[in-house]
Design a protein around this motif. Structure first.
Motif, PDB file in Angstrom:
ATOM      1  N   ALA A 158       0.824  -1.204   0.000  1.00 37.50           N
ATOM      2  CA  ALA A 158       0.000   0.000   0.000  1.00 37.50           C
ATOM      3  C   ALA A 158       0.861   1.259   0.000  1.00 37.50           C
ATOM      4  N   ARG A 159       1.882   1.276   0.830  1.00 32.98           N
ATOM      5  CA  ARG A 159       2.749   2.456   0.915  1.00 32.98           C
ATOM      6  C   ARG A 159       3.574   2.629  -0.353  1.00 32.98           C
ATOM      7  N   ALA A 160       4.031   1.514  -0.928  1.00 25.98           N
ATOM      8  CA  ALA A 160       4.790   1.601  -2.172  1.00 25.98           C
ATOM      9  C   ALA A 160       3.905   2.096  -3.308  1.00 25.98           C
ATOM     10  N   LEU A 161       2.666   1.637  -3.330  1.00 25.88           N
ATOM     11  CA  LEU A 161       1.724   2.079  -4.357  1.00 25.88           C
ATOM     12  C   LEU A 161       1.447   3.574  -4.222  1.00 25.88           C
ATOM     13  N   GLN A 162       1.253   4.029  -2.991  1.00 27.17           N
ATOM     14  CA  GLN A 162       1.027   5.458  -2.757  1.00 27.17           C
ATOM     15  C   GLN A 162       2.243   6.273  -3.180  1.00 27.17           C
ATOM     16  N   ARG A 163       3.444   5.771  -2.860  1.00 31.14           N
ATOM     17  CA  ARG A 163       4.663   6.484  -3.231  1.00 31.14           C
ATOM     18  C   ARG A 163       4.819   6.563  -4.750  1.00 31.14           C
ATOM     19  N   LEU A 164       4.467   5.495  -5.443  1.00 25.44           N
ATOM     20  CA  LEU A 164       4.551   5.495  -6.906  1.00 25.44           C
ATOM     21  C   LEU A 164       3.589   6.524  -7.498  1.00 25.44           C
ATOM     22  N   MET A 165       2.399   6.642  -6.931  1.00 25.83           N
ATOM     23  CA  MET A 165       1.436   7.639  -7.390  1.00 25.83           C
ATOM     24  C   MET A 165       1.969   9.051  -7.181  1.00 25.83           C
ATOM     25  N   GLU A 166       2.594   9.287  -6.008  1.00 27.39           N
ATOM     26  CA  GLU A 166       3.140  10.612  -5.717  1.00 27.39           C
ATOM     27  C   GLU A 166       4.331  10.916  -6.600  1.00 27.39           C
ATOM     28  N   LEU A 167       5.183   9.921  -6.801  1.00 27.12           N
ATOM     29  CA  LEU A 167       6.422  10.117  -7.550  1.00 27.12           C
ATOM     30  C   LEU A 167       6.145  10.478  -9.005  1.00 27.12           C
ATOM     31  N   ARG A 168       5.200   9.790  -9.607  1.00 27.40           N
ATOM     32  CA  ARG A 168       4.902   9.991 -11.029  1.00 27.40           C
ATOM     33  C   ARG A 168       3.699  10.903 -11.261  1.00 27.40           C
ATOM     34  N   GLU A 169       3.024  11.284 -10.172  1.00 32.88           N
ATOM     35  CA  GLU A 169       1.808  12.107 -10.264  1.00 32.88           C
ATOM     36  C   GLU A 169       0.805  11.436 -11.185  1.00 32.88           C
ATOM     37  N   ILE A 170       0.491  10.183 -10.861  1.00 28.70           N
ATOM     38  CA  ILE A 170      -0.422   9.387 -11.676  1.00 28.70           C
ATOM     39  C   ILE A 170      -1.577   8.897 -10.811  1.00 28.70           C
ATOM     40  N   SER A 171      -2.609   8.393 -11.473  1.00 24.69           N
ATOM     41  CA  SER A 171      -3.788   7.888 -10.771  1.00 24.69           C
ATOM     42  C   SER A 171      -3.517   6.495 -10.202  1.00 24.69           C
ATOM     43  N   LEU A 172      -4.407   6.066  -9.338  1.00 24.87           N
ATOM     44  CA  LEU A 172      -4.299   4.721  -8.783  1.00 24.87           C
ATOM     45  C   LEU A 172      -4.389   3.680  -9.887  1.00 24.87           C
ATOM     46  N   ARG A 173      -5.273   3.891 -10.840  1.00 27.95           N
ATOM     47  CA  ARG A 173      -5.418   2.935 -11.948  1.00 27.95           C
ATOM     48  C   ARG A 173      -4.106   2.791 -12.727  1.00 27.95           C
ATOM     49  N   GLU A 174      -3.449   3.907 -13.004  1.00 32.19           N
ATOM     50  CA  GLU A 174      -2.196   3.867 -13.761  1.00 32.19           C
ATOM     51  C   GLU A 174      -1.085   3.230 -12.930  1.00 32.19           C
ATOM     52  N   ALA A 175      -1.058   3.524 -11.642  1.00 30.91           N
ATOM     53  CA  ALA A 175      -0.046   2.914 -10.776  1.00 30.91           C
ATOM     54  C   ALA A 175      -0.228   1.403 -10.725  1.00 30.91           C
ATOM     55  N   CYS A 176      -1.469   0.959 -10.633  1.00 30.44           N
ATOM     56  CA  CYS A 176      -1.736  -0.487 -10.626  1.00 30.44           C
ATOM     57  C   CYS A 176      -1.312  -1.128 -11.937  1.00 30.44           C
ATOM     58  N   ARG A 177      -1.540  -0.432 -13.041  1.00 32.02           N
ATOM     59  CA  ARG A 177      -1.116  -0.968 -14.346  1.00 32.02           C
ATOM     60  C   ARG A 177       0.397  -1.151 -14.386  1.00 32.02           C
ATOM     61  N   LYS A 178       1.131  -0.203 -13.810  1.00 32.66           N
ATOM     62  CA  LYS A 178       2.591  -0.279 -13.827  1.00 32.66           C
ATOM     63  C   LYS A 178       3.129  -1.468 -13.038  1.00 32.66           C
ATOM     64  N   VAL A 179       2.424  -1.830 -11.970  1.00 25.49           N
ATOM     65  CA  VAL A 179       2.913  -2.939 -11.132  1.00 25.49           C
ATOM     66  C   VAL A 179       2.197  -4.249 -11.436  1.00 25.49           C
ATOM     67  N   GLY A 180       1.359  -4.246 -12.473  1.00 28.63           N
ATOM     68  CA  GLY A 180       0.712  -5.475 -12.898  1.00 28.63           C
ATOM     69  C   GLY A 180      -0.418  -5.942 -12.002  1.00 28.63           C
ATOM     70  N   LYS A 181      -1.125  -5.003 -11.377  1.00 26.59           N
ATOM     71  CA  LYS A 181      -2.232  -5.346 -10.492  1.00 26.59           C
ATOM     72  C   LYS A 181      -3.522  -4.695 -11.004  1.00 26.59           C
ATOM     73  N   SER A 182      -4.656  -5.227 -10.541  1.00 26.06           N
ATOM     74  CA  SER A 182      -5.937  -4.669 -10.954  1.00 26.06           C
ATOM     75  C   SER A 182      -6.278  -3.434 -10.117  1.00 26.06           C
ATOM     76  N   PRO A 183      -7.102  -2.519 -10.663  1.00 30.09           N
ATOM     77  CA  PRO A 183      -7.514  -1.348  -9.879  1.00 30.09           C
ATOM     78  C   PRO A 183      -8.246  -1.734  -8.599  1.00 30.09           C
ATOM     79  N   GLY A 184      -9.036  -2.826  -8.661  1.00 21.92           N
ATOM     80  CA  GLY A 184      -9.731  -3.282  -7.457  1.00 21.92           C
ATOM     81  C   GLY A 184      -8.761  -3.695  -6.366  1.00 21.92           C
ATOM     82  N   TRP A 185      -7.693  -4.392  -6.758  1.00 24.84           N
ATOM     83  CA  TRP A 185      -6.653  -4.771  -5.799  1.00 24.84           C
ATOM     84  C   TRP A 185      -6.031  -3.526  -5.189  1.00 24.84           C
ATOM     85  N   GLY A 186      -5.768  -2.521  -6.023  1.00 22.96           N
ATOM     86  CA  GLY A 186      -5.168  -1.286  -5.528  1.00 22.96           C
ATOM     87  C   GLY A 186      -6.062  -0.564  -4.538  1.00 22.96           C
TER      88      GLY A 186
END
Length: 261
Positions: free
Chosen positions: A109-137
């Motif tokens: 969860a914290r890594a996902l949040q950091r990735l969103m902050e780092l790239r200024e991207i949405s949760l959906r895009e962050a999940c796509r980058k790490v190979g997870k579904s938006p629901g999982w995120g």
């Protein structure tokens, strides 16, 4: 290995199972190179980490567990691959750690949040980058809404992940640990009084019809299924969903009489 500094942005809060990895390294050696970046190159991109990196000439980008397990195994050297660029190093670290699939849910969860902050991207895009579904995120991000003591309980294993996800949906002032199960003897006693003996830790079964009592299925006593315990707002929502208006009014009368004693 004295030349290597840990990456301060490593999302892992702890290095788990070092003993097992150290045993493997004693037998087979370090089979995969650590990826490191020269200190000056790293600090040119991440100057705020100067104090944590210290004066060691290289910063580990990938391979923290291997480095510490090798030290535990008694090695003084490890194979490394030097990367001459630190650009996007933190993003690569976050994504590659997801691919290794050994982060805890809260670390994810914290890594996902950091990735969103780092790239200024949405949760959906962050999940796509790490190979997870938006629901999982979405389920992971709920964990960040838990009160600190409940997050620690999740880390310690005293709070189950499925319960943590439900509790995280509540306002902070209503969040609390699930109730403990009754003693076995109490469960058995209740079973004899018309309750099921397999009451769960996080909910109780409503009283079922007792064939021995002579009450028929069409009587007032009905099986309402499982009522999930938790904060008052959760219990109230469960009761409203499962009980009729008449049963709710009866319950309020019984509770009022109990409080008045």
């Amino acid at each position: 290995m004295e030349d290597l500094a840990d990456n301060p942005d490593n999302p892992r809060e702890s290095l788990r199972d070092l003993e097992g990895l150290a045993d493997t390294i004693r037998d087979e050696g370090v089979l995969q190179d650590l990826v490191v970046v020269p200190r000056d190159t790293w600090l040119a991109v991440y100057p705020h980490h100067a104090e944590k990196v210290g004066d060691r000439p290289y910063v580990i980008q990938h391979g923290h567990r291997r480095r510490h397990a090798a030290a535990l195994a008694g090695l003084s050297e490890v194979p490394v691959k030097v990367r001459e660029s630190a650009e996007s190093a933190e993003e690569r670290t976050l994504i590659e750690n997801f691919q290794r699939d050994d982060l805890t849910p809260l670390e994810e969860a914290r890594a996902l949040q950091r990735l969103m902050e780092l790239r200024e991207i949405s949760l959906r895009e962050a999940c796509r980058k790490v190979g997870k579904s938006p629901g999982w995120g979405t389920q992971r991000m709920i964990l960040l809404k838990l009160r600190p003591e409940l997050q620690q309980a999740l880390v310690d294993g005293t709070l189950k992940l499925e319960d943590a996800r439900e509790i995280g949906k509540l306002p902070p002032e209503e969040q609390a640990m699930p109730l403990a199960p009754p003693p076995v003897a109490e469960s058995v006693r209740r079973a004899g009084n018309g309750f099921h003996a397999d009451e769960s830790v996080y909910g109780v079964n409503a009283r079922r019809e007792d064939p021995a009592s002579g009450e028929k299925a069409g009587g007032r006593r009905r099986d309402h299924g499982v009522i999930r315990l938790g904060p008052p707002s959760v219990i109230a929502a469960e009761l409203r969903a499962k009980l009729s208006r008449e049963d709710l009014e009866t319950l309020v009368e019984l509770l009022s009489a109990s409080v008045a004693r």
